[in-house]
Design an enzyme around this catalytic site. Sequence first.
Site, PDB file in Angstrom:
ATOM      1  N   LYS A 141      -9.067  -5.583  11.521  1.00  0.00           N
ATOM      2  CA  LYS A 141     -10.208  -5.064  10.748  1.00  0.00           C
ATOM      3  C   LYS A 141     -11.528  -5.016  11.530  1.00  0.00           C
ATOM      4  CE  LYS A 141      -8.715  -6.037   6.044  1.00  0.00           C
ATOM      5  NZ  LYS A 141      -9.072  -6.588   4.734  1.00  0.00           N
ATOM      6  N   ILE A 194      -9.304 -14.319  -5.455  1.00  0.00           N
ATOM      7  CA  ILE A 194      -8.879 -13.050  -4.839  1.00  0.00           C
ATOM      8  C   ILE A 194      -7.382 -13.040  -4.523  1.00  0.00           C
ATOM      9  CG2 ILE A 194     -11.185 -12.630  -3.894  1.00  0.00           C
ATOM     10  CD1 ILE A 194      -9.905 -13.099  -1.085  1.00  0.00           C
ATOM     11  N   SER A 197       0.802  -1.227   0.000  1.00  0.00           N
ATOM     12  CA  SER A 197       0.000   0.000   0.000  1.00  0.00           C
ATOM     13  C   SER A 197       0.839   1.283   0.000  1.00  0.00           C
ATOM     14  CB  SER A 197      -0.969  -0.007   1.179  1.00  0.00           C
ATOM     15  OG  SER A 197      -1.901  -1.041   1.010  1.00  0.00           O
ATOM     16  N   ASN A 215     -18.195 -24.392   1.350  1.00  0.00           N
ATOM     17  CA  ASN A 215     -17.167 -24.339   2.395  1.00  0.00           C
ATOM     18  C   ASN A 215     -16.901 -25.713   2.966  1.00  0.00           C
ATOM     19  OD1 ASN A 215     -15.402 -22.470   3.691  1.00  0.00           O
ATOM     20  ND2 ASN A 215     -16.526 -22.785   5.601  1.00  0.00           N
ATOM     21  N   GLY A 242      -6.541 -11.724  -8.218  1.00  0.00           N
ATOM     22  CA  GLY A 242      -6.879 -10.787  -7.136  1.00  0.00           C
ATOM     23  C   GLY A 242      -6.275  -9.395  -7.258  1.00  0.00           C
ATOM     24  N   GLY A 263     -15.557 -20.431   0.171  1.00  0.00           N
ATOM     25  CA  GLY A 263     -14.996 -19.850   1.393  1.00  0.00           C
ATOM     26  C   GLY A 263     -16.050 -19.121   2.194  1.00  0.00           C
ATOM     27  N   ALA A 264     -15.818 -19.030   3.508  1.00  0.00           N
ATOM     28  CA  ALA A 264     -16.787 -18.356   4.384  1.00  0.00           C
ATOM     29  C   ALA A 264     -16.062 -17.568   5.478  1.00  0.00           C
ATOM     30  CB  ALA A 264     -17.727 -19.395   4.996  1.00  0.00           C
ATOM     31  N   ALA A 269     -12.833 -12.445   4.148  1.00  0.00           N
ATOM     32  CA  ALA A 269     -12.876 -11.901   2.784  1.00  0.00           C
ATOM     33  C   ALA A 269     -14.204 -12.281   2.123  1.00  0.00           C
ATOM     34  CB  ALA A 269     -11.709 -12.435   1.971  1.00  0.00           C
ATOM     35  N   ASN A 274     -11.681  -1.451   6.534  1.00  0.00           N
ATOM     36  CA  ASN A 274     -10.301  -1.428   6.026  1.00  0.00           C
ATOM     37  C   ASN A 274      -9.818  -0.014   5.709  1.00  0.00           C
ATOM     38  OD1 ASN A 274     -11.673  -0.920   3.612  1.00  0.00           O
ATOM     39  ND2 ASN A 274     -10.114  -1.958   2.408  1.00  0.00           N
TER      40      ASN A 274
HETATM   41  P1  ATR Z   1      -9.940 -14.705   5.623  1.00  0.00           P
HETATM   42  O1  ATR Z   1     -10.378 -13.832   6.741  1.00  0.00           O
HETATM   43  O2  ATR Z   1      -8.606 -14.288   5.016  1.00  0.00           O
HETATM   44  O3  ATR Z   1     -10.982 -14.900   4.581  1.00  0.00           O
HETATM   45  P2  ATR Z   1     -10.361 -17.028   7.284  1.00  0.00           P
HETATM   46  O4  ATR Z   1     -11.365 -16.278   8.023  1.00  0.00           O
HETATM   47  O5  ATR Z   1      -9.309 -17.741   8.049  1.00  0.00           O
HETATM   48  O6  ATR Z   1      -9.571 -16.133   6.240  1.00  0.00           O
HETATM   49  O7  ATR Z   1     -11.151 -18.062   6.317  1.00  0.00           O
HETATM   50  C1  ATR Z   1     -10.505 -19.001   5.637  1.00  0.00           C
HETATM   51  C2  ATR Z   1     -11.448 -19.700   4.655  1.00  0.00           C
HETATM   52  O8  ATR Z   1     -10.643 -20.631   3.968  1.00  0.00           O
HETATM   53  C3  ATR Z   1     -12.541 -20.516   5.308  1.00  0.00           C
HETATM   54  O9  ATR Z   1     -13.626 -20.596   4.418  1.00  0.00           O
HETATM   55  C4  ATR Z   1     -11.863 -21.877   5.474  1.00  0.00           C
HETATM   56  O10 ATR Z   1     -12.723 -22.984   5.563  1.00  0.00           O
HETATM   57  P3  ATR Z   1     -13.290 -23.461   6.987  1.00  0.00           P
HETATM   58  O11 ATR Z   1     -14.405 -22.513   7.340  1.00  0.00           O
HETATM   59  O12 ATR Z   1     -13.771 -24.842   6.749  1.00  0.00           O
HETATM   60  O13 ATR Z   1     -12.148 -23.391   7.943  1.00  0.00           O
HETATM   61  C5  ATR Z   1     -11.108 -21.953   4.190  1.00  0.00           C
HETATM   62  N1  ATR Z   1      -9.956 -22.859   4.260  1.00  0.00           N
HETATM   63  C6  ATR Z   1      -8.732 -22.564   4.738  1.00  0.00           C
HETATM   64  N2  ATR Z   1      -7.907 -23.622   4.592  1.00  0.00           N
HETATM   65  C7  ATR Z   1      -8.620 -24.610   3.984  1.00  0.00           C
HETATM   66  C8  ATR Z   1      -8.328 -25.934   3.519  1.00  0.00           C
HETATM   67  N3  ATR Z   1      -7.115 -26.471   3.659  1.00  0.00           N
HETATM   68  N4  ATR Z   1      -9.319 -26.647   2.928  1.00  0.00           N
HETATM   69  C9  ATR Z   1     -10.553 -26.119   2.764  1.00  0.00           C
HETATM   70  N5  ATR Z   1     -10.893 -24.874   3.182  1.00  0.00           N
HETATM   71  C10 ATR Z   1      -9.942 -24.121   3.780  1.00  0.00           C
END
Ligand code: ATR
Length: 274
Positions: free
Chosen positions: A65, A217, A16, A149, A240, A125-126, A129, A86
Amino acid sequence: MKKYVVIGDPIAHSMSPVMHNDLFQFYQIEAQYDLFHIKKGMLKEGLSQLKEMDVAGFNITVPHKSDIIPFLDELDPLSQAIGAVNTVVNENGKWVGYNTDGYGYVRGLLTILPALTDKKVMMIGAGGAARAIYFTLAYEKVHKIDIVNRTLEKAEDLKKACPYSVETDVLDLKSAKERCGEYDLIIQTTSIGMSPHTKEQPISLENLNSNSLVSDIIYNPLETKLLHEAKMKGAIVQNGLEMFVFQGALAFEKWTGIFPDTERMKRNVLKQLG
Ligand code: ATR
């Protein structure tokens, strides 16, 4: 000379400062943007230093954040819903918080898609982000966004937390792999595939439809394994970099009133990535 910073932990590798200092120079604005390391658990102390410095604005990255919110004087509605900020603007001594991550993502997508509302979206993902992107897309009236997820409960929680109207099914990784061909847009929001774990991929795209757009991303590497597979299948892909550049551009606009040249920003970031 106005002062801007980015706070986070770790922060040394943030791109940044180079991005914003180049823009300040280009638009002849007397301002300086620096790194400001605030360790986890030390947010209160760090922020009182920023108050003393009378910063004109700042960005916030991991892990502050969400924790920053109680220290702000005002929050815009979307960042309040997302529960993460952010970008902060110092408006006559009041700290006002925004979230430009989700909008940055949407603006990046709109550089290659004419419209989003009619698209059927699968989001992988959940986490944090995913939350910013999901809420922003729902706020922008995208009506079908399914969440994939590993931990289904987290996806269900995200769906329930969304204050905007959106149709969402929750899918496990196996059904996502089987059904990925049904979607116009697939968004990858996890850190899977990020350097140095470049061989990993959240789901296989063997059933992908070549008319789909696949967006990741992650920008380091610029082409994740997922994007590579999507490209091989004939799909359009986006990495991303756009999201990173547009979240920065929107923050810059909030601080200066100028929406900057995003192509210039992109070139600058690519130069730093080497
Ligand atoms: P951020 O805030 O950067 O988005 P986070 O909150 O740690 O990161 O979220 C990570 C995401 O990646 C989640 O959706 C996580 O899945 P879970 O909810 O099941 O933990 C997913 N994730 C991370 N490593 C993973 C892996 N090896 N296999 C599948 N999903 C993964």
